[in-house]
Design a protein around this motif. Structure first.
Motif, PDB file in Angstrom:
ATOM      1  N   MET A   1      48.846 -12.310  29.399  1.00 53.51           N
ATOM      2  CA  MET A   1      49.384 -13.632  29.224  1.00 53.51           C
ATOM      3  C   MET A   1      50.901 -13.528  29.107  1.00 53.51           C
ATOM      4  O   MET A   1      51.419 -12.933  28.170  1.00 53.51           O
ATOM      5  N   THR A   2      51.617 -14.092  30.018  1.00 49.31           N
ATOM      6  CA  THR A   2      53.068 -13.997  29.993  1.00 49.31           C
ATOM      7  C   THR A   2      53.710 -15.110  29.184  1.00 49.31           C
ATOM      8  O   THR A   2      54.821 -14.948  28.706  1.00 49.31           O
ATOM      9  N   ASP A   3      53.040 -16.234  29.056  1.00 52.65           N
ATOM     10  CA  ASP A   3      53.608 -17.370  28.325  1.00 52.65           C
ATOM     11  C   ASP A   3      53.218 -17.262  26.855  1.00 52.65           C
ATOM     12  O   ASP A   3      52.137 -17.642  26.458  1.00 52.65           O
ATOM     13  N   SER A   4      54.117 -16.701  26.052  1.00 50.36           N
ATOM     14  CA  SER A   4      53.824 -16.596  24.621  1.00 50.36           C
ATOM     15  C   SER A   4      54.460 -17.772  23.895  1.00 50.36           C
ATOM     16  O   SER A   4      55.561 -18.205  24.215  1.00 50.36           O
ATOM     17  N   LYS A   5      53.722 -18.282  22.926  1.00 44.72           N
ATOM     18  CA  LYS A   5      54.198 -19.441  22.188  1.00 44.72           C
ATOM     19  C   LYS A   5      54.437 -19.025  20.739  1.00 44.72           C
ATOM     20  O   LYS A   5      53.596 -18.380  20.126  1.00 44.72           O
ATOM     21  N   LYS A   6      55.564 -19.381  20.211  1.00 42.74           N
ATOM     22  CA  LYS A   6      55.899 -19.056  18.826  1.00 42.74           C
ATOM     23  C   LYS A   6      55.740 -20.305  17.979  1.00 42.74           C
ATOM     24  O   LYS A   6      55.979 -21.418  18.442  1.00 42.74           O
ATOM     25  N   ILE A   7      55.348 -20.096  16.721  1.00 42.36           N
ATOM     26  CA  ILE A   7      55.244 -21.245  15.837  1.00 42.36           C
ATOM     27  C   ILE A   7      56.593 -21.468  15.162  1.00 42.36           C
ATOM     28  O   ILE A   7      57.328 -20.525  14.866  1.00 42.36           O
ATOM     29  N   SER A   8      56.878 -22.720  14.955  1.00 44.63           N
ATOM     30  CA  SER A   8      58.147 -23.077  14.315  1.00 44.63           C
ATOM     31  C   SER A   8      57.993 -23.030  12.796  1.00 44.63           C
ATOM     32  O   SER A   8      56.892 -22.848  12.264  1.00 44.63           O
ATOM     33  N   LEU A   9      59.089 -23.208  12.094  1.00 44.64           N
ATOM     34  CA  LEU A   9      59.055 -23.252  10.634  1.00 44.64           C
ATOM     35  C   LEU A   9      58.186 -24.404  10.163  1.00 44.64           C
ATOM     36  O   LEU A   9      57.397 -24.262   9.218  1.00 44.64           O
ATOM     37  N   LYS A  10      58.294 -25.540  10.827  1.00 45.81           N
ATOM     38  CA  LYS A  10      57.489 -26.715  10.474  1.00 45.81           C
ATOM     39  C   LYS A  10      56.000 -26.407  10.638  1.00 45.81           C
ATOM     40  O   LYS A  10      55.187 -26.775   9.789  1.00 45.81           O
ATOM     41  N   ASP A  11      55.636 -25.720  11.716  1.00 46.05           N
ATOM     42  CA  ASP A  11      54.237 -25.352  11.934  1.00 46.05           C
ATOM     43  C   ASP A  11      53.745 -24.403  10.842  1.00 46.05           C
ATOM     44  O   ASP A  11      52.636 -24.554  10.326  1.00 46.05           O
ATOM     45  N   ALA A  12      54.558 -23.411  10.492  1.00 46.16           N
ATOM     46  CA  ALA A  12      54.170 -22.441   9.471  1.00 46.16           C
ATOM     47  C   ALA A  12      54.000 -23.109   8.106  1.00 46.16           C
ATOM     48  O   ALA A  12      53.057 -22.805   7.371  1.00 46.16           O
ATOM     49  N   ILE A  13      54.890 -24.045   7.781  1.00 43.42           N
ATOM     50  CA  ILE A  13      54.784 -24.767   6.511  1.00 43.42           C
ATOM     51  C   ILE A  13      53.529 -25.635   6.507  1.00 43.42           C
ATOM     52  O   ILE A  13      52.805 -25.693   5.510  1.00 43.42           O
ATOM     53  N   SER A  14      53.228 -26.280   7.635  1.00 42.34           N
ATOM     54  CA  SER A  14      52.030 -27.114   7.736  1.00 42.34           C
ATOM     55  C   SER A  14      50.762 -26.287   7.558  1.00 42.34           C
ATOM     56  O   SER A  14      49.824 -26.716   6.877  1.00 42.34           O
ATOM     57  N   ILE A  15      50.724 -25.105   8.145  1.00 46.12           N
ATOM     58  CA  ILE A  15      49.568 -24.224   8.001  1.00 46.12           C
ATOM     59  C   ILE A  15      49.420 -23.796   6.537  1.00 46.12           C
ATOM     60  O   ILE A  15      48.315 -23.785   5.986  1.00 46.12           O
ATOM     61  N   GLY A  16      50.532 -23.466   5.892  1.00 45.16           N
ATOM     62  CA  GLY A  16      50.493 -23.066   4.488  1.00 45.16           C
ATOM     63  C   GLY A  16      50.016 -24.181   3.579  1.00 45.16           C
ATOM     64  O   GLY A  16      49.179 -23.961   2.698  1.00 45.16           O
ATOM     65  N   ILE A  17      50.529 -25.382   3.791  1.00 50.03           N
ATOM     66  CA  ILE A  17      50.109 -26.527   2.967  1.00 50.03           C
ATOM     67  C   ILE A  17      48.634 -26.831   3.198  1.00 50.03           C
ATOM     68  O   ILE A  17      47.883 -27.091   2.254  1.00 50.03           O
ATOM     69  N   GLY A  18      48.191 -26.786   4.444  1.00 52.82           N
ATOM     70  CA  GLY A  18      46.783 -27.028   4.754  1.00 52.82           C
ATOM     71  C   GLY A  18      45.876 -26.016   4.079  1.00 52.82           C
ATOM     72  O   GLY A  18      44.813 -26.376   3.555  1.00 52.82           O
ATOM     73  N   GLY A  19      46.296 -24.767   4.058  1.00 55.01           N
ATOM     74  CA  GLY A  19      45.508 -23.733   3.388  1.00 55.01           C
ATOM     75  C   GLY A  19      45.434 -23.946   1.891  1.00 55.01           C
ATOM     76  O   GLY A  19      44.388 -23.745   1.271  1.00 55.01           O
TER      77      GLY A  19
END
Length: 52
Positions: A1-19
């Motif tokens: 897979m050549t198209d790698s997608k990175k998560i942003s700070l907002k995404d990481a914070i959302s994942i943490g809050i959801g957890g």
């Protein structure tokens, strides 16, 4: 897979809050079960009938 997608700070914070919220829900449910002992099916039955 050549198209790698990175998560942003907002995404990481959302994942943490959801957890944290999800973990809190399970912790409160565990506390309710330990306090109610044999009466724990009753609230779930009431909930099932009121949501229909």
């Amino acid at each position: 897979m050549t198209d790698s997608k990175k998560i942003s700070l907002k995404d990481a914070i959302s994942i943490g809050i959801g957890g944290m919220v999800g973990g809190g829900i399970f912790a409160v449910l565990g506390l309710a079960v330990s306090l109610a002992k044999e009466d724990i099916p009753a609230p779930f039955e009431v909930r099932n009938h009121t949501q229909m």
